[in-house]
Scaffold this motif. Structure first.
Motif, short mmCIF file in Angstrom:
data_model
loop_
_atom_site.label_atom_id
_atom_site.label_comp_id
_atom_site.label_asym_id
_atom_site.label_seq_id
_atom_site.Cartn_x
_atom_site.Cartn_y
_atom_site.Cartn_z
N ALA A 71 19.94 -4.46 -7.80
CA ALA A 71 19.68 -3.23 -8.56
C ALA A 71 18.29 -2.67 -8.20
O ALA A 71 18.12 -1.47 -8.03
CB ALA A 71 19.77 -3.50 -10.06
N TRP A 72 17.33 -3.56 -8.07
CA TRP A 72 15.96 -3.15 -7.75
C TRP A 72 15.91 -2.48 -6.37
O TRP A 72 15.31 -1.42 -6.19
CB TRP A 72 15.04 -4.36 -7.83
N ASN A 73 16.58 -3.10 -5.40
CA ASN A 73 16.62 -2.51 -4.06
C ASN A 73 17.31 -1.15 -4.06
O ASN A 73 16.88 -0.22 -3.37
CB ASN A 73 17.31 -3.46 -3.07
N SER B 148 10.32 -12.48 -10.23
CA SER B 148 11.03 -11.52 -11.08
C SER B 148 10.10 -10.44 -11.64
O SER B 148 10.40 -9.80 -12.61
CB SER B 148 11.73 -12.25 -12.22
N GLU B 149 8.96 -10.25 -10.95
CA GLU B 149 7.97 -9.29 -11.43
C GLU B 149 8.55 -7.87 -11.56
O GLU B 149 8.16 -7.11 -12.43
CB GLU B 149 6.79 -9.27 -10.45
N TYR B 150 9.54 -7.55 -10.71
CA TYR B 150 10.13 -6.20 -10.73
C TYR B 150 11.07 -5.98 -11.91
O TYR B 150 11.45 -4.85 -12.21
CB TYR B 150 10.91 -5.96 -9.43
N LEU B 151 11.44 -7.08 -12.58
CA LEU B 151 12.51 -6.98 -13.58
C LEU B 151 12.32 -5.88 -14.61
O LEU B 151 13.23 -5.11 -14.90
CB LEU B 151 12.68 -8.31 -14.31
N GLN B 152 11.07 -5.83 -15.16
CA GLN B 152 10.89 -4.84 -16.22
C GLN B 152 10.84 -3.42 -15.68
O GLN B 152 10.79 -2.47 -16.45
CB GLN B 152 9.62 -5.14 -17.02
N ASN B 153 10.84 -3.29 -14.36
CA ASN B 153 10.78 -1.94 -13.80
C ASN B 153 12.15 -1.38 -13.42
O ASN B 153 12.24 -0.26 -12.94
CB ASN B 153 9.87 -1.92 -12.56
N ILE B 154 13.19 -2.16 -13.66
CA ILE B 154 14.53 -1.64 -13.33
C ILE B 154 14.95 -0.63 -14.38
O ILE B 154 14.93 -0.91 -15.57
CB ILE B 154 15.57 -2.78 -13.26
C1 LIG Z 1 6.17 -2.10 -12.24
O1 LIG Z 1 5.63 -0.97 -12.94
C2 LIG Z 1 4.25 -1.10 -13.22
C3 LIG Z 1 3.83 0.07 -14.11
O2 LIG Z 1 4.49 1.24 -13.75
C4 LIG Z 1 3.46 -1.17 -11.91
O3 LIG Z 1 2.08 -1.29 -12.17
C5 LIG Z 1 3.95 -2.37 -11.13
O4 LIG Z 1 3.31 -2.42 -9.88
C6 LIG Z 1 5.46 -2.31 -10.92
N1 LIG Z 1 5.94 -3.52 -10.31
C7 LIG Z 1 6.60 -3.53 -9.16
C8 LIG Z 1 7.00 -4.85 -8.67
O5 LIG Z 1 6.88 -2.49 -8.60
#
Ligand SMILES: *[C@@H]1O[C@H](CO)[C@@H](O)[C@H](O)[C@H]1NC(C)=O
Ligand SMILES: *[C@@H]1O[C@H](CO)[C@@H](O)[C@H](O)[C@H]1NC(C)=O
Ligand SMILES: *[C@@H]1O[C@H](CO)[C@@H](O)[C@H](O)[C@H]1NC(C)=O
Length: 599
Positions: free
Chosen positions: A106-108, A140-146
């Motif tokens: 989903a992230w990709n 899983s750092e991207y998880l909250q950005n999906i």
């Molecule tokens: C996720 O979003 C935050 C805030 O918008 C940003 O600082 C962070 O770099 C993002 N993480 C990734 C993995 O893109």
């Protein structure tokens, strides 16, 4: 592999009682609207990530990538992008299950510009709910950005879609989900003095509970919206999503019934059935009317009227009553006192092969800027340039907007819900009223004014509350004089009501007219109806006349004649008694008459 690992982790946590409910599969509907060969409603399981916490719809066209078909690698590395042009249909990216977590796929997909991801199962079997892996890990750092929704579909459906795509067909899908997902925290806005927010919506009311909830939100929120806007705390704007019809399809039945301005602005058919009900085109036109309404109302300094228009339109002009028409919309606009000609001009000729400046700007705005992201989901609320993902209800939205103010600068409504304005004071809230009888259908409530026929002195009125209300029941004569004319002047009241249960109206003696709207005084003197004897002096009054006799004679009304006080002239005593007795037997008491005659 990894995804199986995630599953095992969760099963393990589930055993420890910490993963409750996460693996309840929530099936949602996915509707293929073209091509004909696979049209239908299919089950899918919406992922527990990426979707807002309110029910929504996403309409798009499916793409199956030539490479990276499992979506585990970055699409950029394959020079693949799904970013859509203004007005282009959003891309629903189809990938296959396997090799990596659902969330990574989903992230990709999101990074490459897809609006949603469809993941086709690789084996036969029941659908599972895709979940997020445990969140503590670095990877899983991207998880909250999906932020894009994902749907898990069966292997069979995946196969049918791929087959249609290889034949060069356009596969369109409507993805629907209900408000059925676990709570997530909504992150804070950047505090500011004024909060800007957008509501992406549609006038379509034919989509069942989801549409009803959306209109319910508008109804509940409008009073707060009005206060925030009137006091300058917010700058609100409504928006409407449209797509253009791809060039080769402009003359197709599908585009003709879904688009206006020669394929430029389209929305899907409200029932997904071209043969019945309203067409996508009808929805675009009503959406355009609402957008134009906002423009004109905003120009006249009253942008908040949009909230009234949208609620009133939903109440008064629903599709199911076949009132989703220009005629009905115009009545609502007029009742709100907004310039109809300006709105018609803004709508323009929807059959013409020309751009509509307003819709063109809307299509451009659909494409996200910065943190905004493309708007592909209906409804979508954007607060301070960020898509809101909390619940779509008054409290939650108000909280999210209020989080946009710096502490101590927030408006009172953020601190207390009990701020009221009486919307009925202005133009009677656009509701029905009977000014003469002082009866109004406008009722002020915390969530704004409602137009409902009232109950007055126990008599219920029926009607739409906007254009008409009518008293009903046996007591209806008590109200508004049974619909008959009535007037009081100089302390005297005349009524045209007939008191015999016939519910009819008739002007009383001394008046003529229809008895409903008017009864006009009859000039008995001019029309020579009374007081015509030689010594009579006639003076017309309202509802009657005065007659006096010259030379000290007395006027006897019943006989319309004058008699001399010394009874020597004009008439003899005998005839006076005749008159008196005649009158007495007919009318009043003898004493009264004797007194009147001065005897
Ligand atoms: C996720 O979003 C935050 C805030 O918008 C940003 O600082 C962070 O770099 C993002 N993480 C990734 C993995 O893109
Ligand atoms: C509404 O009107 C205000 C003031 O005239 C203007 O600044 C604003 O841009 C308008 N909003 C929209 C969305 O047109
Ligand atoms: C009309 O009725 C309202 C309350 O029902 C009252 O406050 C108001 O004074 C009335 N107006 C007139 C003109 O009688």
């Amino acid at each position: 592999m990894r995804e199986t690992f995630g599953f095992l982790v969760c099963v393990w946590i589930l055993l420890l009682g910490n993963c409750s409910g996460r693996f309840v599969v929530k099936k949602n509907s996915l509707e293929v609207t073209s091509p004909d060969s696979i049209i239908g409603v299919y089950d899918c399981a919406i992922g527990n990530f990426g979707v807002p916490l309110y029910s929504g719809t996403l309409f798009g066209t499916v793409v199956y990538p030539k490479a990276n078909q499992r979506g585990c690698m970055i699409f950029d590395d394959f020079d693949i992008s799904f970013i859509s042009k203004p007005g282009g249909l959003p891309t629903l990216l189809l990938v296959d299950r396997g090799d990596c977590f659902f969330t990574l796929k989903a992230w990709n997909a999101q990074k490459a510009g897809a609006a949603a991801i469809l993941i086709a199962d690789s084996m036969h079997g029941p659908l599972i709910t895709m979940d997020t892996p445990e969140e503590e890990n670095d990877w899983s750092e991207y998880l909250q950005n999906i932020t894009i929704p994902s749907a898990f579909i069966s292997r069979a459906l995946g196969y049918s879609i791929k087959r249609a795509l290889t034949f060069g067909e356009m596969v369109n899908i409507n993805l629907d989900w209900m408000e059925s997902l676990p709570d997530r925290m909504e992150s804070l806005q950047h505090p500011d003095e004024r909060v800007e927010y957008e509501f992406w919506t549609s006038s379509n009311d034919g989509c069942g509970p989801k549409c009803e909830r959306q209109i319910e939100f508008v109804k509940n929120f409008k009073a707060a919206a009005r206060i925030l806007e009137q006091k300058g705390y917010t700058q609100f704007s409504p928006h409407y999503i449209t797509w253009y019809c791809p060039e080769p399809f402009i003359l197709s039945e599908q585009c003709k019934s879904q688009c206006i301005n020669h394929g430029r602005y389209c929305t899907p058919d409200p029932e997904q059935d071209f043969s019945k009900g309203y067409d996508g085109k009808d929805v675009v036109v009503q959406n355009l009317r609402q957008a134009c309404f906002f423009k004109v109302a905003n120009e006249s300094g009253k942008p908040w009227l949009w909230w009234d228009y949208v609620t009133d339109f939903a109440i008064r002009c629903p599709m199911k009553e076949k009132k989703y028409t220009k005629d009905c919309a115009d009545k609502v606009i007029l009742s709100l006192g907004v310039d109809l000609t300006k709105i018609d001009k803004c709508i323009g000729d929807t059959e013409a092969d020309v751009d509509n400046p307003l819709l063109k700007a809307e299509q451009d705005a659909q494409i996200g800027k910065g943190s905004h992201g493309d708007v592909t989901i209906l409804p979508t609320l954007v607060i301070n340039n960020r898509q809101y993902r909390g619940k779509l209800d008054k409290r939650a939205v108000l909280k999210a907007i209020c989080a946009g103010f710096e502490e101590t600068t927030e408006p009172a409504i953020c601190l207390s819900e009990d701020i009221e304005t009486n919307e009925c004071l202005e133009n009677n809230g656009g509701c029905w009223q009977d000014k003469a009888a002082n009866i109004s259908a406008c009722r002020n409530t915390f969530s704004g004014r409602v137009c409902e026929c009232p109950i007055v002195n126990g008599v219920k009125f029926y009607g739409d509350g906007y254009m008409h209300c009518e008293a009903s029941g046996a007591l209806h004569c008590e109200i508004n004089n049974g619909g008959c004319w009535r007037k009081t002047l100089e302390g005297r009241t005349y009524s045209a009501r007939i008191d015999d249960h016939s519910h009819g109206c008739k002007c009383p003696p001394g008046f003529k007219g229809d008895g409903v709207n008017s009864c006009k005084d009859v000039d008995e003197c001019k029309e020579k109806l009374a007081c015509q004897c030689p010594e009579c002096k006639c003076k017309n009054t309202w509802g009657s006349y005065d007659c006096s006799c010259s030379g000290g004679s007395l006027y006897i009304r019943e006989y319309d004649t004058c008699i001399s006080k010394d009874f020597k002239t004009e008439v003899s005593w005998g005839s006076v008694w005749e008159i008196i007795l005649g009158i007495v037997t007919k009318k009043e008491s003898r004493d009264t008459w004797i007194r009147r005659l001065g005897l």
